[in-house]
Design an enzyme around this catalytic site. Structure first.
Site, short mmCIF file in Angstrom:
data_model
loop_
_atom_site.label_atom_id
_atom_site.label_comp_id
_atom_site.label_asym_id
_atom_site.label_seq_id
_atom_site.Cartn_x
_atom_site.Cartn_y
_atom_site.Cartn_z
CB ALA A 214 2.24 1.16 3.84
CG HIS B 250 -5.85 1.19 5.70
ND1 HIS B 250 -5.36 2.15 6.56
CD2 HIS B 250 -4.83 0.35 5.45
CE1 HIS B 250 -4.10 1.89 6.83
NE2 HIS B 250 -3.74 0.80 6.17
CD GLU C 286 -3.20 -2.83 8.05
OE1 GLU C 286 -2.06 -2.74 7.59
OE2 GLU C 286 -4.10 -2.01 7.79
CG ASN D 202 -1.77 1.20 1.38
OD1 ASN D 202 -1.93 1.97 0.45
ND2 ASN D 202 -2.35 1.37 2.56
CG LEU D 203 2.54 2.53 -3.48
CD1 LEU D 203 2.82 3.08 -4.87
CD2 LEU D 203 3.82 2.03 -2.84
CB ILE E 189 -0.66 1.31 11.17
CG1 ILE E 189 -1.66 0.15 11.11
CG2 ILE E 189 -0.50 1.94 9.79
CD1 ILE E 189 -3.06 0.58 10.71
N GLY F 176 3.26 -2.81 10.68
CA GLY F 176 4.65 -2.95 11.09
C GLY F 176 5.46 -3.98 10.32
#
Length: 214
Positions: A194, A85, A133, A6-7, A138, A173
Site C-alpha cells: 500500500a 485485511h 501480513e 491497496n490504496l 503493516i 512493509g
C-alpha cells in the site's frame, strides 16, 4: 509475480496511481492491480488497469444499508476483492459468506491472514489466493520477507497443506524491488502493498522499481 496495490483511504490520486500501474504493467509484462476505495472503483477501472475492491460484504441483495455488495463492485469494474485485511477483520463465517458473494459476482479473491495458522484456516475456505501480513509490519519500512522470512515460508507451506491451488502473497512493509524478489525466493507468487506506492512522491517510479528485477 502479481503486484496488488491497496490504496486504503490514503489521500492519493487513485486515477494517477491507476494510470501509472497500467503503464508499468504494459511495459514490463508484470500483472499489476489497484485496489481503491469503493467510491473510486469505476474511475480506476476506466483507466484499463486491473481493479480490485478492498472488501465485499457477506450478503446478497436486500436490506443491507452500508454494505459493499459484490455485484455492485463488479458492475463498477472490479475484477477481484480483498477480504479480511488486518484493518477490516471478519469472522470466519463472514469470510466464507463474502467468498460466496464474490464467487456469485465473478470476482477473484484474496483473503488476508496475520500468520501461517490463519493462512491455513482461510485457505480451507477456497479463495483464489491468501496474503500473509503480520499486522505489526503493516505500513512500516521493513518487509515481512526481510524481518521474518520464516513467516512467508510457513504460510506457503500452510496453504499448500490445505489446497495447493491457492496462491500465497506476501504483504506488510513491501516497498522495493528487492522486497519483491525476496518474497518470490521464499515461495510467494505475489505481493500486497500500500504505502510504498500510494504514499510515494512518484508512484510510477515506485512501481517501476518493484518490477525491475522480474
Amino acid at each position: 509475480m502479481f503486484i496488488l496495490v491497496n490504496l486504503k483511504a490514503y489521500p492519493c490520486d487513485p486515477v494517477e496511481v491507476a494510470e501509472a500501474a497500467r503503464d508499468v504493467a504494459e511495459e514490463s509484462g508484470v500483472r499489476i492491480a489497484v485496489s481503491p476505495q469503493a467510491a473510486h472503483i469505476e474511475r480506476v477501472a476506466e483507466t484499463g488497469v486491473e481493479t480490485w475492491a478492498q472488501h465485499v460484504s457477506p450478503n446478497d441483495h436486500g436490506s443491507y444499508t452500508g454494505s459493499t455488495l459484490a455485484e455492485a463492485v463488479a458492475d463498477a469494474g472490479a475484477e477481484g476483492t480483498l477480504l479480511n485485511h488486518s484493518e477490516n477483520r471478519l469472522k470466519l463465517a463472514d469470510i466464507d459468506a463474502s467468498l460466496d458473494a464474490a464467487e456469485r459476482a465473478g470476482l477473484e479473491t484474496c483473503v488476508c491472514g496475520n500468520n501461517p495458522e490463519q493462512i491455513g484456516a482461510v485457505a480451507a475456505l477456497g479463495p483464489d489466493s491468501v496474503a500473509v501480513e503480520p499486522p505489526e509490519l503493516i505500513g512500516g519500512d521493513v518487509s515481512v520477507s526481510t524481518a521474518d522470512p520464516d513467516i512467508v515460508v510457513d504460510a506457503v507451506d500452510a496453504a499448500g497443506a490445505v489446497d495447493e491451488s491457492v496462491d500465497v502473497y506476501c504483504g506488510a512493509g513491501v516497498s522495493t524491488g528487492d522486497d519483491v524478489l525476496a518474497a518470490q525466493d521464499l515461495g510467494a507468487t505475489g505481493i500486497l502493498l500500500a504505502s510504498g506506492v500510494a504514499k510515494a512522491a512518484d508512484p510510477r517510479a515506485a512501481l517501476k522499481d518493484l518490477v525491475a528485477g522480474l
